[in-house]
Design an enzyme around this catalytic site. Structure first.
Site, mmCIF file in Angstrom:
data_model
loop_
_atom_site.group_PDB
_atom_site.id
_atom_site.type_symbol
_atom_site.label_atom_id
_atom_site.label_comp_id
_atom_site.label_asym_id
_atom_site.label_seq_id
_atom_site.Cartn_x
_atom_site.Cartn_y
_atom_site.Cartn_z
ATOM 1 N N GLU A 1 -11.320 -10.437 -0.465
ATOM 2 C CA GLU A 1 -10.997 -9.620 0.701
ATOM 3 C C GLU A 1 -12.286 -9.056 1.289
ATOM 4 O O GLU A 1 -12.781 -8.011 0.817
ATOM 5 C CB GLU A 1 -10.087 -8.453 0.292
ATOM 6 N N HIS B 1 -9.158 -2.730 -5.513
ATOM 7 C CA HIS B 1 -9.062 -2.834 -4.049
ATOM 8 C C HIS B 1 -10.156 -1.995 -3.383
ATOM 9 O O HIS B 1 -10.528 -0.924 -3.880
ATOM 10 C CB HIS B 1 -7.689 -2.386 -3.558
ATOM 11 N N SER C 1 -6.177 -8.674 6.832
ATOM 12 C CA SER C 1 -5.547 -8.908 8.148
ATOM 13 C C SER C 1 -4.903 -10.285 8.267
ATOM 14 O O SER C 1 -4.994 -10.937 9.315
ATOM 15 C CB SER C 1 -6.572 -8.664 9.267
ATOM 16 N N GLY D 1 -7.658 -4.351 7.618
ATOM 17 C CA GLY D 1 -7.168 -3.393 8.616
ATOM 18 C C GLY D 1 -7.593 -3.703 10.036
ATOM 19 O O GLY D 1 -7.620 -2.826 10.888
ATOM 20 N N LYS E 1 0.867 -1.195 0.000
ATOM 21 C CA LYS E 1 0.000 0.000 0.000
ATOM 22 C C LYS E 1 0.903 1.243 0.000
ATOM 23 O O LYS E 1 1.876 1.300 -0.758
ATOM 24 C CB LYS E 1 -0.951 -0.031 1.201
HETATM 25 C C1 PEP Z 1 -5.556 -5.476 2.067
HETATM 26 O O1 PEP Z 1 -6.239 -4.498 2.322
HETATM 27 O O2 PEP Z 1 -5.457 -5.933 0.925
HETATM 28 C C2 PEP Z 1 -4.825 -6.123 3.132
HETATM 29 C C3 PEP Z 1 -4.440 -7.347 2.949
HETATM 30 O O3 PEP Z 1 -4.576 -5.345 4.231
HETATM 31 P P1 PEP Z 1 -4.391 -5.759 5.741
HETATM 32 O O4 PEP Z 1 -3.794 -7.133 5.770
HETATM 33 O O5 PEP Z 1 -3.491 -4.730 6.283
HETATM 34 O O6 PEP Z 1 -5.758 -5.776 6.331
#
Ligand code: PEP
Length: 257
Positions: free
Chosen positions: A168, A96, A214, A174, A11
């Site tokens: 996701e 995303h 996460s 997050g 990111k």
């Molecule tokens: C994402 O948002 O694609 C992601 C994997 O973030 P995180 O693992 O930090 O939640």
């Protein structure tokens, strides 16, 4: 047989060349020779040339977190796909949740970008996922089926199997922990059923569906034996090389913990 795949989007968490350099170096030295799994890293655009140099001589592929919807022209601030190709990118992340929520990215744009990926020979990693609101309104299936449709419909039959679906759940991004194993298992099975229903059994057996949101070393261990989870898409918990290595090894079922 679908090859397992683990990757991470940095990111905008990594915003200095020094940090990017030590992270890439650490990842390269820890997992750079693991050829029994596909590995990828998606840094911010200006870091791509550095990552390319760092991953030279390793099996790790790299790519971008987005791409322009047009090939060229008056699109201030956008990055055209041919430059990503020339930089040696293998993957492009699309759709995303943060781009949908904060930059008005739409299903239509995703479909156009998938078409560009096919034309230029890059592999799209298309994020899909229901929101908390979708769950509340009992429309998760509809949301996911619609997103799968847009992700795959603008690609040829041959190219569809190169597309990676990154499931996701938006509410799990997050957070302290990923969604739980049973939920992920059930949804991945449902996603594969959706692909079979709309695009045929053959593609459903070939396409890789990875989980993101996460993801931690613990998640990787729990999901390592789930049939329909072909990979992991890692965010914050992949920003230390030793953690990224743990996630990779745990997911391969080679945990030393
Ligand atoms: C994402 O948002 O694609 C992601 C994997 O973030 P995180 O693992 O930090 O939640």
């Amino acid at each position: 047989m679908r090859k397992k795949i683990v990757g991470s989007s940095w990111k905008m968490h990594i915003n200095s060349f020094d940090d990017a350099s030590s992270l890439a170096q650490g990842i390269a030295s820890r997992v750079g020779q693991q050829d029994d799994i596909d590995l990828f890293i998606l840094p911010s655009y200006p870091l791509i040339p550095m990552v390319k140099a760092m991953f030279n001589g390793t099996v790790i592929k790299y790519g971008a977190q987005n791409v322009a919807v047009a090939k060229q022209g008056a699109h201030t601030g956008e990055v055209p796909i041919n430059l990503l190709k020339e930089l040696g990118c293998t993957y492009v992340e699309l759709n995303h949740a943060e781009r949908r929520a904060n930059y008005n990215e739409s299903d239509e744009m995703t479909a156009i970008k998938v078409g560009l990926c096919e034309e230029y020979g890059l592999k799209p990693i298309v994020c899909i996922g229901e929101t908390g609101e979708d769950i509340k309104l009992n429309r998760s299936y509809l949301t996911l089926r619609t997103q799968v449709m847009w992700a795959l419909s603008n690609a040829s039959e041959a190219f569809r199997k190169e597309i990676i679906l990154a499931y996701e759940p938006v509410w799990a991004i997050g957070q302290q922990e990923s969604a739980d194993k049973t939920y992920i298992e059930k949804t991945h099975r449902m996603l594969r059923d959706i692909v079979a229903l709309d695009f045929g059994e053959e593609l459903a057996n070939q396409i890789r569906i990875i989980y993101g949101g996460s993801v931690s070393p613990q998640t990787a261990m729990e999901l390592s034996d789930v049939k329909d989870v072909d990979g992991l898409f890692v965010g914050r918990f992949g920003l230390q090389p030793e953690n990224f290595e743990k996630i990779v090894n745990n997911f391969k079922g080679e945990s030393n913990d």
